[in-house]
Design a protein around this motif. Structure first.
Motif, PDB file in Angstrom:
ATOM      1  N   GLN A  88       4.782 -26.765  33.636  1.00 26.94           N
ATOM      2  CA  GLN A  88       5.008 -28.100  34.230  1.00 26.94           C
ATOM      3  C   GLN A  88       6.297 -28.116  35.049  1.00 26.94           C
ATOM      4  OE1 GLN A  88       4.538 -31.535  31.606  1.00 26.94           O
ATOM      5  NE2 GLN A  88       3.273 -30.302  30.258  1.00 26.94           N
ATOM      6  N   THR A 122      -5.414 -32.350  31.888  1.00 29.87           N
ATOM      7  CA  THR A 122      -5.399 -32.048  30.446  1.00 29.87           C
ATOM      8  C   THR A 122      -6.203 -33.104  29.696  1.00 29.87           C
ATOM      9  OG1 THR A 122      -3.185 -31.087  30.636  1.00 29.87           O
ATOM     10  CG2 THR A 122      -3.921 -31.695  28.428  1.00 29.87           C
ATOM     11  N   ASP A 169      -2.779 -34.010  36.531  1.00 32.12           N
ATOM     12  CA  ASP A 169      -2.925 -33.365  35.228  1.00 32.12           C
ATOM     13  C   ASP A 169      -4.292 -33.708  34.642  1.00 32.12           C
ATOM     14  OD1 ASP A 169      -2.659 -32.227  32.778  1.00 32.12           O
ATOM     15  OD2 ASP A 169      -0.806 -33.262  32.217  1.00 32.12           O
TER      16      ASP A 169
END
Length: 321
Positions: free
Chosen positions: A85, A99, A97
């Motif tokens: 990051q 994720t 992102d």
């Protein structure tokens, strides 16, 4: 030689909310900013999905040095370490992102408890990107345990403040037995309020448990790199049902069905339904006359998209198709 007569479809199977969201982030980034969009690591562990996005202009990389300055970068659904990051910010990329929010929840828990002086045992598979991302939330004080043997040899610096976290895509049963060994050695270990293994992994494993006893063979649609797909195949075999994993319909072998009248079919959380339908067609060509969907949980979870990608173009493009 017997022919398969019926295909029993697991429910739920295939894409989960985190995978849906990750793929949509790349699709929307391509629409909004144009190709190329760089993605660190495969967005999800599925060959078909990755190749489809490559064809549309996504470039998958492992090393941020491969990304030109000023480019748009997407982090994969598995999550990344703090070091990745920070490097991405330092290089000045425009970052989205992808994720999975359930992985992010684990990262947040690790950061919060580390501030309170905790060390961590992480149950997971060495080298898996999700494990690397979670362990990379800290510089030290987080120890990987892959099995019960590791639990007996791991040496945290202290055990008064020790917490456990888990890779989200593990076998529920494997994780439970490792956790039992951890509790025995470290009775005061702190566990998450809700287990880290994600709802989709749990639901797909529960569906296989229900399905395995009713079929002669089980086919799992999933890529070799997909942790949760591998766990589905292992689970069926542990329950005594021959099971095979395929990345595409072409990989099906007729001899698998030589002694099978009922074929079970499921798909890992990163495998698209188009592949499931292709597998169904191939098994039907071998003789299966009917397809029946099992009763199962309907998943209604949806995760919001990152700021900057919540726009209308995707729905417009869908309506034009």
């Amino acid at each position: 030689m017997m022919e398969p007569k019926e295909i029993l479809l697991a429910e739920p199977r295939g894409f989960c909310a985190g995978v849906d969201r990750a793929i949509e982030i790349v699709e929307r980034a391509l629409l909004k900013f144009g190709a190329p969009i760089y993605v660190r690591h495969e967005i999800v562990h599925n060959t078909y999905v990755v190749n489809d996005l490559k064809a549309r202009g996504a470039i998958f990389i492992e090393d941020l040095a491969e990304v030109p300055a000023g480019a748009t970068l997407v982090f994969s659904a598995h999550g990344v370490s703090q070091a990745v990051q920070e490097e991405a910010k330092r290089r000045g990329f425009s970052i989205f992102d992808a994720t999975c929010p359930l992985v992010t929840k684990v990262h947040v828990e690790v950061a919060k408890l580390a501030k309170e002086g905790y060390e961590f045992l992480m149950i997971g598979h060495k080298g898996h990107p999700e494990v690397e991302g979670t362990m990379g939330q800290l510089l030290d004080g987080i120890y990987l345990v892959e099995d019960e043997a590791d639990v007996h040899t791991v040496q945290p610096r202290q055990s008064e403040k020790l917490a456990v976290v888990t890779q989200t895509t593990l076998s529920v049963d494997d994780a439970a037995s490792i956790l039992a060994a951890i509790r025995q050695r470290f009775p005061q270990i702190r566990e998450p309020k809700q287990q880290d293994i994600c709802y989709a992994t749990q639901n797909r494993q529960d569906a296989v448990k229900q399905l395995a006893g009713q079929v002669d063979v089980l086919i799992v649609v999933g890529s070799p790199t997909s942790s949760n797909s591998n766990r589905l195949r292992e689970l069926a075999e542990r329950l005594g049902t021959p099971a095979f994993m395929v990345d595409s319909p072409e990989e099906l072998q007729p001899q698998w069905f030589a002694q099978a009248t009922r074929v079970g079919l499921t798909a890992g959380a990163s495998a698209p339904e188009v592949l499931v339908q292709g597998v169904i067609a191939r098994i039907q060509a071998l003789g299966a006359a009917s397809v029946r969907k099992m009763d199962g949980l309907e998943e209604t979870i949806k995760f919001p998209l990152p700021k900057g990608l919540k726009l209308e173009p995707l729905s417009i493009s869908k309506s034009k198709k």
